[in-house]
Scaffold this active site. Structure first.
Site, mmCIF file in Angstrom:
data_model
loop_
_atom_site.group_PDB
_atom_site.id
_atom_site.type_symbol
_atom_site.label_atom_id
_atom_site.label_comp_id
_atom_site.label_asym_id
_atom_site.label_seq_id
_atom_site.Cartn_x
_atom_site.Cartn_y
_atom_site.Cartn_z
ATOM 1 C CB CYS A 6 -0.910 0.009 1.223
ATOM 2 S SG CYS A 6 -1.830 1.561 1.382
ATOM 3 C CB CYS A 31 -1.934 4.776 4.261
ATOM 4 S SG CYS A 31 -3.351 4.061 3.393
ATOM 5 C CB SER A 32 -0.125 0.935 6.661
ATOM 6 O OG SER A 32 -1.108 1.502 7.512
ATOM 7 C CB CYS A 33 -4.510 -0.565 2.610
ATOM 8 S SG CYS A 33 -5.250 1.082 2.555
#
Lengths: 214, 91
Positions: free
Chosen positions: A116, A119-121
């Site tokens: 991702c 962000c940090s999906c």
């Protein structure tokens, strides 16, 4: 790169973590204020919030490993997983909430890698919390720019002619890699197979263990 | 009109402010619709708690050659990303 956090270790070998005795940030204050208001107005209880945190912490890659092992042993389930990975996960009894999950399959010709960049999906509702490196700028930028170099650093050597497919989770979907079933596992049942499925093999930065390596 | 899988598309080369889920490195790049994911509330409004109309979300596949040009690590490797309909134009 996967394990670049050896620089601040105590004599006992444990990493130091700074005491959080500085002031609250703006957003921490906001979170506490909203949470207390919700509790005060009877919208939720403190124990419901604690239970939800606990439920999130209890999710682990074992849930994903069970899904993968089932797909390896049950062709009809695999077809349902590739068609709609959310429904297939729910069918196995995993409460994944509203998550929209897409499964991508590794084959002799294709290796998939999940990132991702924005962000940090991560498919937390199935696999639990992401590893720290998944959230770093280094992984997020390099996975799309030089995925093969990243894979080599994770110890993944691809055979000649294998195509790499990177999946950037930019919006509403979350992704899980369905790794290829390792050779030498004929006759193993789903439970034994699940023990071979590492977290990283479901992100694409690893391969499943082989029976001889466990 | 929903774009069919296999359609050639180009990502709009815009730079609006705000919460945008179209990565900069894909803007202006051309790819192929890999699949149609359905309709989702537009995060560009949703992020600000504004009324967020649903938009069609696509998974678009690019070649690394298209994304990174001559410096691509392996030109025929691919990259998939989720892109909202209002960021797509005909390629």
């Amino acid at each position: 790169m996967p394990h670049d956090h050896h620089d601040h270790l105590s004599p006992s070998g444990h990493p130091y973590r700074q005491d959080n005795d500085s002031g609250l940030t703006y957003w921490q204050t906001m979170e506490i204020a909203v949470r207390e208001l919700l509790v005060e107005k009877g919208e939720v209880t403190a124990s419901q919030i604690a239970d939800q945190i606990s439920a999130m912490d209890e999710r682990s890659p074992a849930n994903g490993a069970a899904v993968v092992a089932r797909a390896w042993t049950d062709p009809d389930f695999k077809a349902r997983l590739m068609d709609n990975a959310s429904d297939a996960s729910r069918e196995m009894g995993f409460d994944i909430g509203p998550m929209h999950l897409v499964a991508v399959e590794n084959t002799a010709e294709v290796h998939n890698l999940i990132v991702c960049t924005l962000c940090s999906c991560y498919p937390r509702n199935l696999l639990g919390l992401p590893p720290d490196w998944y959230k770093t700028r280094e992984y997020r930028s390099r996975a799309v720019r030089e995925p093969r170099a990243v894979l080599r650093e994770f110890g993944v050597e691809l055979a000649n002619g294998v195509q790499v497919r990177v999946h950037d989770s930019t919006a509403d979907m979350r992704y899980i890699v369905l790794p290829a079933r390792p050779a030498g596992t004929e006759g193993m049942d789903a439970e034994a197979l699940a023990a071979l499925v590492s977290r990283d093999s479901m992100i694409g930065t690893g391969l499943p263990r082989t029976p001889s390596s466990t | 009109m929903t774009r069919a899988p296999g359609s050639a598309v180009k990502i709009r080369a815009l730079s609006p402010p705000g919460h945008i889920r179209t990565p900069h490195y894909l803007r202006g790049k051309s790819g192929i619709v890999e699949r149609v994911l359905g309709r989702f509330k537009n995060p560009e409004q949703l992020a600000y708690a504004l009324p967020a109309p649903k938009r069609v979300l696509y998974r678009v596949r690019f070649t690394m050659q298209e994304v990174w040009g001559e410096t691509a690590e392996a030109p025929n490797d691919t990259l998939d990303a989720e892109i909202y309909e209002h960021w797509l134009e005909d390629a």
